[in-house]
Design an enzyme around this catalytic site. Structure first.
Site, PDB file in Angstrom:
ATOM      1  N   ASN A  74       0.858  -1.187   0.000  1.00 44.26           N
ATOM      2  CA  ASN A  74       0.000   0.000   0.000  1.00 44.26           C
ATOM      3  C   ASN A  74       0.895   1.238   0.000  1.00 44.26           C
ATOM      4  OD1 ASN A  74      -1.957   1.946   0.345  1.00 44.26           O
ATOM      5  ND2 ASN A  74      -2.545   1.320   2.403  1.00 44.26           N
ATOM      6  N   LYS A  76       0.026   4.291  -0.329  1.00 41.88           N
ATOM      7  CA  LYS A  76      -0.647   5.420   0.322  1.00 41.88           C
ATOM      8  C   LYS A  76      -0.445   6.706  -0.495  1.00 41.88           C
ATOM      9  CE  LYS A  76      -0.416   3.099   4.772  1.00 41.88           C
ATOM     10  NZ  LYS A  76      -0.262   3.227   6.233  1.00 41.88           N
ATOM     11  N   HIS A 158      -9.362   0.374   5.441  1.00 49.37           N
ATOM     12  CA  HIS A 158      -8.092   0.686   6.085  1.00 49.37           C
ATOM     13  C   HIS A 158      -8.329   1.649   7.243  1.00 49.37           C
ATOM     14  CE1 HIS A 158      -4.011   2.168   6.699  1.00 49.37           C
ATOM     15  NE2 HIS A 158      -3.582   1.099   6.052  1.00 49.37           N
ATOM     16  N   GLU A 160      -6.932   4.226   8.212  1.00 44.85           N
ATOM     17  CA  GLU A 160      -6.868   5.649   7.885  1.00 44.85           C
ATOM     18  C   GLU A 160      -8.172   6.137   7.263  1.00 44.85           C
ATOM     19  OE1 GLU A 160      -3.324   5.338   5.598  1.00 44.85           O
ATOM     20  OE2 GLU A 160      -2.142   4.922   7.411  1.00 44.85           O
ATOM     21  N   GLY A 234       2.599   2.214  10.937  1.00 48.76           N
ATOM     22  CA  GLY A 234       3.481   3.363  10.796  1.00 48.76           C
ATOM     23  C   GLY A 234       4.148   3.818  12.075  1.00 48.76           C
ATOM     24  N   SER A 274       3.662  -2.071  10.310  1.00 49.03           N
ATOM     25  CA  SER A 274       5.123  -1.943  10.438  1.00 49.03           C
ATOM     26  C   SER A 274       5.858  -3.218  10.061  1.00 49.03           C
ATOM     27  CB  SER A 274       5.502  -1.490  11.856  1.00 49.03           C
ATOM     28  OG  SER A 274       4.974  -0.204  12.127  1.00 49.03           O
TER      29      SER A 274
END
Length: 318
Positions: A74, A76, A158, A160, A234, A274
């Site tokens: 991904n 992003k 997701h 986010e 992240g 991560s």
């Protein structure tokens, strides 16, 4: 299953017993270590989905599920024409294990560039899609447009999108249903926030999110579930292999009980949060981890190739 909850700090450092992988449910918080271990072992034995009939032989990928190892990248909201050209070049020259499905999700405006230059070995995914047919929806992208430009997958749910954009479970479920009906595969993301894990709600949150998908989708044939604990995305804090496996087992059991044993067996459950070239092999060794959804490390071609090739950690001798 429920075991006594511990703080995240203790979960992320030092040797761990089964009872320290919690943050799941508090209903049995008074169980001692022996009882907790017994419960975990009992649950594990019930979730192997006829594993005795799938005894691994040399060179065979051993997974609780029956699907092919799956790794998604991904990207992003990252990249420029130049940096993406370099990334594509690195991926095109990388030697990748054959027995892995590989997908990358570039930013929408670079999908055409990537599709026209990336090896056919790697499929293209959208990072999001609209809930229905396109029209007067400023800033959105439709499933039809993704298909038209060569995408075969889309990432939905997701964290986010959930926690920054504000999409709720039902809306995400409807998006998934529409994408599947129109012929896209769906990478369906689930996962808990830090405060939810520390409150012992990991299973509750994941099951609630799963139910929204189950209530809406027409079939599970083209769905990959991505478990991504929000506290690990992240942040550099990775769920330990045991923590990730514990949730993956529970997700597969939920599918078995609430959808069907067949769906539980064939649906791939991948881990995200991560993941990098240094930890992917240890994570991949876990029986119910069927691959990865990778963020930052997928922007580095050689490292992403290392993560893809971590499938070799799953190959076991009889």
């Amino acid at each position: 299953m429920a075991v006594a909850s511990t703080s995240l700090a203790s979960q992320l450092s030092g040797p761990k017993s089964v009872s320290s992988y919690s943050g799941l449910r508090r209903s049995c918080s008074k169980l001692d270590h022996t009882q907790s271990l017994s419960l975990f072992q009992h649950l594990h034995s019930q979730l192997r989905l006829s594993s005795s009939s799938r005894k691994a032989s040399r060179g065979v990928v051993a997974m609780a599920g029956t699907g092919k190892f799956f790794v998604g990248g991904n990207w992003k909201c990252n990249g420029t024409k130049d940096s993406i050209s370099k990334l594509v070049s690195d991926l095109n020259s990388a030697k990748l294990e054959a027995d892995v499905d590989v997908v990358v999700a570039p930013p929408f405006l670079y999908i055409d560039q990537v599709k026209n230059s990336l090896t056919d070995r790697i499929e293209i995914s959208g990072q999001n899609s609209w809930v229905g047919k396109g029209g007067a929806f400023t800033g959105e992208i439709s499933v039809e447009q993704l298909k038209d430009i060569g995408a075969t997958w889309v990432i939905l749910g997701h964290s986010e999108r959930r926690h920054v954009i504000g999409e709720d479970d039902q809306f995400i479920g409807k998006k998934a249903a529409y994408a599947l009906n129109e012929g896209l595969g769906v990478i369906a993301c689930i996962g808990e926030k830090l405060e939810e894990r520390e409150a012992g709600k990991t299973f509750d949150i994941c099951f609630q999110q799963l139910k929204a998908f189950a209530d809406a989708v027409p079939s599970w044939d083209n769905i990959v579930i991505a478990y991504e604990p929000v506290w690990a995305i992240g942040t550099g804090k990775v769920a330990s292999p045991e923590q990730a496996q514990e949730v993956h087992v529970a997700v597969r059991d939920w599918l078995k009980k609430n959808v069907s044993p067949e769906v539980a067996s064939k649906t791939r459950i991948i881990y995200g949060g991560s993941v990098n070239g240094g930890n992917s092999a240890e994570l991949a060794k876990k029986e119910d981890i069927d691959g990865f959804l990778v963020g930052g490390a997928s922007l580095k071609g050689p490292e992403f190739a290392t993560i893809i090739n971590s499938v070799t950690a799953k190959k076991v001798a009889a």
